[in-house]
Design a protein around this motif. Sequence first.
Motif, mmCIF file in Angstrom:
data_model
loop_
_atom_site.group_PDB
_atom_site.id
_atom_site.type_symbol
_atom_site.label_atom_id
_atom_site.label_comp_id
_atom_site.label_asym_id
_atom_site.label_seq_id
_atom_site.Cartn_x
_atom_site.Cartn_y
_atom_site.Cartn_z
ATOM 1 N N ALA A 154 0.206 4.077 -2.795
ATOM 2 C CA ALA A 154 -0.363 5.397 -2.494
ATOM 3 C C ALA A 154 0.499 6.504 -3.073
ATOM 4 O O ALA A 154 -0.018 7.507 -3.584
ATOM 5 C CB ALA A 154 -0.510 5.572 -0.979
ATOM 6 N N PRO A 167 0.794 -1.233 0.000
ATOM 7 C CA PRO A 167 0.000 0.000 0.000
ATOM 8 C C PRO A 167 0.825 1.281 0.000
ATOM 9 O O PRO A 167 0.415 2.273 -0.586
ATOM 10 C CB PRO A 167 -0.832 -0.114 1.276
ATOM 11 C CG PRO A 167 -0.102 -1.078 2.144
ATOM 12 C CD PRO A 167 0.575 -2.043 1.220
ATOM 13 N N LEU A 173 -5.853 0.052 -0.368
ATOM 14 C CA LEU A 173 -5.535 0.998 0.698
ATOM 15 C C LEU A 173 -6.484 0.851 1.881
ATOM 16 O O LEU A 173 -6.071 0.983 3.038
ATOM 17 C CB LEU A 173 -5.579 2.428 0.153
ATOM 18 C CG LEU A 173 -4.537 2.747 -0.928
ATOM 19 C CD1 LEU A 173 -4.636 4.199 -1.353
ATOM 20 C CD2 LEU A 173 -3.125 2.432 -0.443
ATOM 21 N N ASP A 219 -1.106 6.577 3.928
ATOM 22 C CA ASP A 219 -1.540 6.095 2.610
ATOM 23 C C ASP A 219 -2.968 6.529 2.317
ATOM 24 O O ASP A 219 -3.283 6.972 1.200
ATOM 25 C CB ASP A 219 -1.440 4.570 2.557
ATOM 26 C CG ASP A 219 -0.043 4.074 2.876
ATOM 27 O OD1 ASP A 219 0.071 2.990 3.478
ATOM 28 O OD2 ASP A 219 0.928 4.773 2.548
ATOM 29 N N GLY A 248 -3.802 -0.149 4.028
ATOM 30 C CA GLY A 248 -3.099 1.130 4.044
ATOM 31 C C GLY A 248 -2.927 1.728 5.424
ATOM 32 O O GLY A 248 -3.817 1.645 6.275
#
Length: 479
Positions: free
Chosen positions: A401, A397, A432, A440, A436
């Motif tokens: 991101a 993630p 995410l 992120d 995440g």
Amino acid sequence: MSYAHLDAYSRLLRGAHEAAATGLASPQSPRRLIKASWRRSLDAGIDPEGKSAPLAMDLSHMRDLRQAHPLRPLLPMLAQTLSGLADESGHVMIVTDCDGRVLWRDGNHTTMGRADQIGLADGHRWSEHSVGTNGIGTALATGRPVHVYSEEHLMRVLHVWSCSAAPIIDPDSGRVIGCVDVSGTARSLHPATVALVAATAKLAETQLALRMHERDERLRRRYESLRGRPGVLLSATGRVISGDPAGDLGIRVHLGERAVHMPGRRMILRDGTTALLEPFSDGFLLRPSATAAPPVLTLSFLGERSPSATFGDRDRPLSLRHAEILTLLALHPHGLTAEQLSCHLYGDDGNPVTIRAEIHRLRAQLGEAIAAKPYRLTCPVEADFLTLGRLLSAGEPGPLARAYPGPLLPRSESQEIRRERDELEAQVRACLLRRGAPEDLWAYAQTSGGRDDYEVLERLAALPSTDPRSAAARSRLLS
């Protein structure tokens, strides 16, 4: 400036600050630098009622970060220049990295105790995107020395403080590597302090330049011992040190972030020739390549920015139609006919003659990068949307991101591109949300698709109330 003038300026700032914080127009404004900083800070979601800078690193790693930072050898000089003044006058000296994270702090112990309450302490981030307008963050954002007085800070809790800060630029890389700052209570820190801080930053840059020249000389002596082997000597950051007497390469060769991990990498130089990049001591050697590698076509089509392509060493802005054609060709490496491209772009009403005309104009820009019968890309392609697909497969993630500034060609109405765009958006969002970290999710919340995403904002709103991202998310949920 007299106390009477300070009082008048504070009253003006309070009115302008209240208007900015509530989104109202104000007949009076702060100076242009501060007004621009307030706008950047508010656009980044900074809450004027925030209470502290966020802790941005694991403090158990602080020693390693300090040891690795290029300003570490200069700390005694910085301390001798500023920390004595800070201690005597009730101020605190701060040195940060390029992201505004506090690495070193010294000065008056009482003031440092007060600084702890607002996160002006080791490991906390003072970029504009973290705490809004402040000396450190605004100096880093503008690239020049800054004095921020009292109510010029966006966060109200900082109005009892003033600060003078200056960025420090590494002469080797040409990049900002940190910031030096002196902070204190609003009226005790004279605006002229910024001149001393700026001079200290310049002194640090001079010392960095001296050390750079010493490294260059050691590297040049090793290079000269090669006795006749051809090559251009580069520093670790790509500066040309020796072997290019005509200056054909310029001051610096762009190596890319992964050059150190890519021995034997082929590069296309400014004059169109190809060279091999080889590690040499603490730098690199560029050697003539016997076989020319084809130039790489790099496509940047994600997000709200205008689409662009880089082919060889030239950047080219693209029209939406040309960006759509290149996207489809990148997604179909075996090629597409004019009829297929026309159908993908215009549907059943498309005309292959229009496509042929567009391809002709596109080939005038990219030359032999596009072949015909069928139309296809004949060179290596690096596209941000293809990279995104690989990152999705890896399922990490953090890199995902950072690599996703927004949807693929958001203005495109092509059915196939819309399908690819929607699939990428859905997969990024799902990854995410599933794995995440807060940073992120916050990065995704800055994209057009994530700005009003209820589930993402709910996750961010659940962060501690001292985190500016929590307040920004709550504000969006209520709007």
